[in-house]
Enzyme design. Sequence first.
Site, PDB file in Angstrom:
ATOM      1  N   ARG A 158      -0.102  27.655  25.551  1.00 44.74           N
ATOM      2  CA  ARG A 158      -0.911  26.994  24.518  1.00 44.74           C
ATOM      3  C   ARG A 158      -0.920  25.508  24.816  1.00 44.74           C
ATOM      4  NH1 ARG A 158       3.609  27.960  19.809  1.00 44.74           N
ATOM      5  NH2 ARG A 158       5.212  26.722  20.764  1.00 44.74           N
TER       6      ARG A 158
ATOM      7  N   ARG B 291     -12.950 -12.187  -1.204  1.00 43.79           N
ATOM      8  CA  ARG B 291     -13.087 -11.657  -2.555  1.00 43.79           C
ATOM      9  C   ARG B 291     -12.622 -12.697  -3.568  1.00 43.79           C
ATOM     10  NH1 ARG B 291      -9.578  -6.655  -4.493  1.00 43.79           N
ATOM     11  NH2 ARG B 291      -7.938  -8.232  -4.462  1.00 43.79           N
TER      12      ARG B 291
ATOM     13  N   GLU C   3     -15.798  -0.295  -7.467  1.00 39.50           N
ATOM     14  CA  GLU C   3     -14.489   0.314  -7.733  1.00 39.50           C
ATOM     15  C   GLU C   3     -14.376   0.881  -9.142  1.00 39.50           C
ATOM     16  OE1 GLU C   3     -11.535  -2.653  -6.644  1.00 39.50           O
ATOM     17  OE2 GLU C   3     -12.793  -4.286  -7.345  1.00 39.50           O
TER      18      GLU C   3
ATOM     19  N   ARG D  20       4.743  39.832  17.586  1.00 40.03           N
ATOM     20  CA  ARG D  20       4.829  38.390  17.313  1.00 40.03           C
ATOM     21  C   ARG D  20       3.631  37.934  16.512  1.00 40.03           C
ATOM     22  NH1 ARG D  20       8.206  36.239  21.903  1.00 40.03           N
ATOM     23  NH2 ARG D  20       8.273  37.967  23.347  1.00 40.03           N
TER      24      ARG D  20
ATOM     25  N   TYR E 262     -19.242   0.020   7.917  1.00 38.15           N
ATOM     26  CA  TYR E 262     -17.932  -0.274   8.487  1.00 38.15           C
ATOM     27  C   TYR E 262     -16.810   0.212   7.565  1.00 38.15           C
ATOM     28  CZ  TYR E 262     -17.632  -4.080   5.117  1.00 38.15           C
ATOM     29  OH  TYR E 262     -17.588  -4.776   3.955  1.00 38.15           O
TER      30      TYR E 262
ATOM     31  N   LYS F 242      -2.039  32.378  20.001  1.00 45.40           N
ATOM     32  CA  LYS F 242      -1.193  33.071  20.978  1.00 45.40           C
ATOM     33  C   LYS F 242      -1.938  34.260  21.586  1.00 45.40           C
ATOM     34  CE  LYS F 242       3.258  33.929  19.916  1.00 45.40           C
ATOM     35  NZ  LYS F 242       4.374  33.604  20.803  1.00 45.40           N
TER      36      LYS F 242
ATOM     37  N   CYS G 247     -12.951  -0.981   1.624  1.00 50.61           N
ATOM     38  CA  CYS G 247     -11.778  -1.821   1.880  1.00 50.61           C
ATOM     39  C   CYS G 247     -10.545  -1.329   1.146  1.00 50.61           C
ATOM     40  CB  CYS G 247     -12.060  -3.276   1.560  1.00 50.61           C
ATOM     41  SG  CYS G 247     -12.469  -3.551  -0.161  1.00 50.61           S
TER      42      CYS G 247
ATOM     43  N   GLY H 223       7.526  28.403  14.665  1.00 56.79           N
ATOM     44  CA  GLY H 223       8.738  28.799  13.948  1.00 56.79           C
ATOM     45  C   GLY H 223       8.538  29.152  12.488  1.00 56.79           C
TER      46      GLY H 223
ATOM     47  N   MET I 114       6.599  31.661  11.197  1.00 56.00           N
ATOM     48  CA  MET I 114       6.421  33.086  10.886  1.00 56.00           C
ATOM     49  C   MET I 114       7.347  33.933  11.761  1.00 56.00           C
ATOM     50  SD  MET I 114       2.370  33.266  10.123  1.00 56.00           S
ATOM     51  CE  MET I 114       1.939  32.534  11.663  1.00 56.00           C
TER      52      MET I 114
ATOM     53  N   ARG J 193      -8.021 -11.041   0.316  1.00 54.01           N
ATOM     54  CA  ARG J 193      -7.596 -11.092  -1.086  1.00 54.01           C
ATOM     55  C   ARG J 193      -7.070 -12.498  -1.364  1.00 54.01           C
ATOM     56  NH1 ARG J 193      -5.460  -5.637   0.166  1.00 54.01           N
ATOM     57  NH2 ARG J 193      -6.134  -4.143  -1.433  1.00 54.01           N
TER      58      ARG J 193
ATOM     59  N   GLY K 246     -13.968  -0.260  -3.184  1.00 53.73           N
ATOM     60  CA  GLY K 246     -12.529  -0.491  -3.406  1.00 53.73           C
ATOM     61  C   GLY K 246     -11.952   0.827  -3.876  1.00 53.73           C
ATOM     62  N   THR K 247     -11.610   1.646  -2.913  1.00 54.52           N
ATOM     63  CA  THR K 247     -11.239   3.026  -3.259  1.00 54.52           C
ATOM     64  C   THR K 247      -9.840   3.142  -3.849  1.00 54.52           C
ATOM     65  OG1 THR K 247     -10.927   3.230  -0.891  1.00 54.52           O
ATOM     66  CG2 THR K 247     -12.810   4.370  -1.843  1.00 54.52           C
ATOM     67  N   ASN K 248      -9.081   2.049  -3.865  1.00 51.73           N
ATOM     68  CA  ASN K 248      -7.808   2.103  -4.603  1.00 51.73           C
ATOM     69  C   ASN K 248      -8.125   2.204  -6.088  1.00 51.73           C
ATOM     70  OD1 ASN K 248      -6.553   1.603  -2.142  1.00 51.73           O
ATOM     71  ND2 ASN K 248      -6.465  -0.604  -2.494  1.00 51.73           N
ATOM     72  N   ASP K 249      -8.933   1.252  -6.550  1.00 49.81           N
ATOM     73  CA  ASP K 249      -9.288   1.280  -7.966  1.00 49.81           C
ATOM     74  C   ASP K 249     -10.256   2.412  -8.284  1.00 49.81           C
ATOM     75  OD1 ASP K 249      -7.889  -0.753  -9.421  1.00 49.81           O
ATOM     76  OD2 ASP K 249      -8.900  -2.210  -8.143  1.00 49.81           O
TER      77      ASP K 249
ATOM     78  N   HIS L  20       2.163  -2.583  -4.573  1.00 48.45           N
ATOM     79  CA  HIS L  20       2.216  -3.858  -3.883  1.00 48.45           C
ATOM     80  C   HIS L  20       3.053  -3.775  -2.607  1.00 48.45           C
ATOM     81  CE1 HIS L  20       3.784  -8.195  -4.113  1.00 48.45           C
ATOM     82  NE2 HIS L  20       2.886  -8.045  -3.184  1.00 48.45           N
TER      83      HIS L  20
ATOM     84  N   SER M 264     -18.810  -3.008  -1.165  1.00 53.48           N
ATOM     85  CA  SER M 264     -17.594  -2.587  -0.471  1.00 53.48           C
ATOM     86  C   SER M 264     -16.794  -1.715  -1.430  1.00 53.48           C
ATOM     87  CB  SER M 264     -16.773  -3.803  -0.034  1.00 53.48           C
ATOM     88  OG  SER M 264     -15.597  -3.362   0.593  1.00 53.48           O
TER      89      SER M 264
HETATM   90  C1  PEP Z   1      -9.360  -1.509  -4.121  1.00 52.50           C
HETATM   91  O1  PEP Z   1      -9.290  -1.425  -5.341  1.00 52.50           O
HETATM   92  O2  PEP Z   1      -9.565  -0.541  -3.382  1.00 52.50           O
HETATM   93  C2  PEP Z   1      -9.182  -2.818  -3.462  1.00 52.50           C
HETATM   94  C3  PEP Z   1      -9.344  -2.930  -2.166  1.00 52.50           C
HETATM   95  O3  PEP Z   1      -8.783  -3.852  -4.248  1.00 52.50           O
HETATM   96  P1  PEP Z   1      -7.266  -4.068  -4.717  1.00 52.50           P
HETATM   97  O4  PEP Z   1      -6.418  -3.087  -3.980  1.00 52.50           O
HETATM   98  O5  PEP Z   1      -6.923  -5.466  -4.379  1.00 52.50           O
HETATM   99  O6  PEP Z   1      -7.361  -3.811  -6.178  1.00 52.50           O
HETATM  100 MG    MG Z   2      -9.415  -3.245  -6.525  1.00 47.98          MG
END
Ligand code: PEP
Ligand code: MG
Length: 904
Positions: A358, A641, A768, A91, A874, A22, A854, A100, A102, A582, A789-792, A476, A787
Amino acid sequence: MTKYVYLFKEGSAQMRDLLGGKGANLCEMTRLNMPVPPGFVISTEACAYFTEKGRYPPGLDDEVGGALAVVEKEMGARFGDEHDPLLLSCRSGARRSMPGMMETVLNVGLCSRTIPGIIEKTHNERFVYDAYRRLIMMYSDVVMEKSEGIETEEGKGIRDRLEQIMAAMKKRHNYRSDTELTAEDLRELCTQFKKKVKEQLGREFPDDPKEQLWGAIGAVSKSWNGKRAVSYRRIEHIPDEWGTATNVQSMVFGNMGETSATGVAFTRNPATGENKFYGEWLPNAQGEDVVAGIRTPNPLNEETKNPQNKHLPSLQSKWPALYRELDGIRVALEEHYTDMQDIEFTIQEGKLYMLQCRNGKRTGTAALNMAMDMLDERLIDEKTAVLRVEPGHLDELLHPIVNPDAEKKARAFLTGLPAGPGGAVGKIVFTSADAVDWTARGEKVILVREETNPEDVEGMRAAAGILTARGGMTSHAALVARGWGKCCIVGAGEAVVDLDARQLIVGSLKLREGDVITLNGTRGVVYQGALAMMDASENPRFQRFMKMVDKFRTLGVRTNADTESDARVARDLGAEGIGLFRTEHMFYGKGSDEPLFLLRKMILSNTPEERRAAVKELYPFVKRDIKATLGAMEGLPVTVRLLDPPLHEFVPQGKDKQQELAKALGIRPSDVRKRGEALHESNPMMGHRGVRLGITYPEITEMQVRAILEASAELIKAGKKTKPEIMVPVTCDVGELDATKVVVDRVHREVREKTGVDVPYLYGTMIEIPRACLLADKMAKSAQFFSFGTNDLTQMTFGFSRDDAGTFLPYYVKGGLLPADPFQTIDQAGVGQLITMSVERGRATRKDLKIGICGEQGGDPASVEFCYKAGLNYVSCSPFRVPVARLAAAHASLKRKASEGKGA
Ligand code: PEP
Ligand code: MG
């Protein structure tokens, strides 16, 4: 010595970090010779100092005094003067807008000494007492109560008490609107107000202008650590140490009578992007009246009137010359900032003043339309147009959303994790079968479940939205919903789903089957009843915009898809291949009865012979599905996979299914149950899954590899290019890869001999497990690609179960222990290190190692930027996130270029 105070004419838009958004823009408008009431900014550094030490830096007092003297000179009036007093506003204004969150105090400087002088000057006693009662209300609330940390029950704060006194007075006189209060009434009201302040807060209302000013400055600084501001910073990831600037400005009044007014406007329509000056104003009012929604504001001009305000005069028709002046400022501001501006103005006795500008907040549709319009108007270039649309905006463009206006008026009764974006309205059903039946008879339904399992998939597909009480972002339900672009909220922990009574219970609220609810899956919020939805139908400009996006992107974008139809959707949305197919998802949903039955047979086999027979029966189904998807992605790489099934999820629960299976296996139904129980694992996520299944039962790997390679050979023979990539999941040692490769090599040889086609393919692994990261150099000896597997990987790095994190993770995020949910956005501090290390070590062994991601984070803009910086080839995400990832990838490249440009 550090300078903490800047006159508006000393600052500029570039000094945003120091002067706040501001303040910097008030300075900039002053430099552009726009009519800005004079003032000065106390810097964010002063606030940071104050927050840390509990007092202002030495000398600030003098600096403020010096700046005030300049302002007094410009205004020809003195602060606290008996005859011609200057009044001030205080202000807040942080680096990034926190609307809104502060505090603000207006009309500072009104007291028993200055009031007569102002009355004499304005000849308007009513106005002066109206300004004074506003000061008392705001100041007692903000400075004397909130900033002192006094907490009150709802409706019992000082502001509420004063509102009650005012309402009582209006009632006594039979007034309907505040404007009917006379000068006398207001004077009386001020006396009553001050009495109440003394009574409730135990202190006199300050009658000294200097004391008021420093009280207000202090309250603005303290409001940086107010509850609202702190929660907002958590959500928006704004660092605590930034601090807010304090803008001290000469007051101008929109409530000085019938030739005065106040308003807010956008240089273009912020909801649609339409290039029309759009805004609202109120005659004889102060700014807060416009936003407070007590009076219906007037339209700015004739062409933007709406049904609510069409009977009210526009600024354009009432004061054409002033409107033209304001419109001129609109054009000048857009040319200067080359972006849509959100402005606040005041008209005091026929003279226009600018109080704020702004960059305006906008919807996704508006962002896209404005970017393309401004490009066509040559106001901005292509790069800027690409940067103008936030990746999150595209979410809105691709999903129907809850109308934000309707949402503002509604109250949520339940919150959960925002698993699938967009909005959905529907009647509650509690079973998958009901979701299918009700939908078939034309109802829109929300499937409400404790948690979902594979048997719910049909219902999930049919439902307009999904709500579960348990589960996390990678549960899931969340995964499947996102894949379909379906609105979904999971882990709504306060919900009790009573399946027998068909009730959804939240506290004292009981909703039954058939009751209507609305989900906002982008925010994870649930409302009772049907909220209005907004049609996010695809803008024809979207395609043109996305083409432009790809010009600036180097990071590849693939998709996670398991069916031919999802593959086609993703390809249409710009996916450059499949990063994760999958295999096990072919056992969910439509047409899965037979393969699922055979899979169950395979899982419950007791002997190698039984298993081999089941695998053989399963083979044609696996091949058929893989072939269809490879065909849909013709010419593009497809990473298939190998099976990574959560075995226990596939064990049939229903009696009839158990009986059917028993018959097929020639055993008793009770044996089916027993074999199922034998598969039970204490920690299935760390159990018999992924590559381990292939190590124990190589015939399962063999069948899948044969399906992939034979499907490819058939397509190649039919003249189609296919690029299969075989990916091994959940590995922790190169030995697992080598053992699997032996099977792959043998099957490849056999397929070549059988079909005469030498199928080209890549062999690689998911990364993973932290051990795989540590040993990435070894893994790369066998793997041609990685690749993540960032979930695991997130699960194993944190030791947070991805299925159960919903019970505690929200507390970590809310409490600021973690900056964000690591299952939604990559934890760069921890998991990020493992990723960068694996990239380095992997490429040290194999220079051309192809690397992607992935996990679900692959579609999250911040994670995409991280992957780009980490040197991945990628990202792969669910089909509907593909455009988001493409845009995020372009932003990442453009931002790096911009920062390199700065460095050079
Ligand atoms: C993961 O683990 O990131 C992955 C892509 O595999 P899944 O989710 O099927 O375990
Ligand atoms: Mg996995």
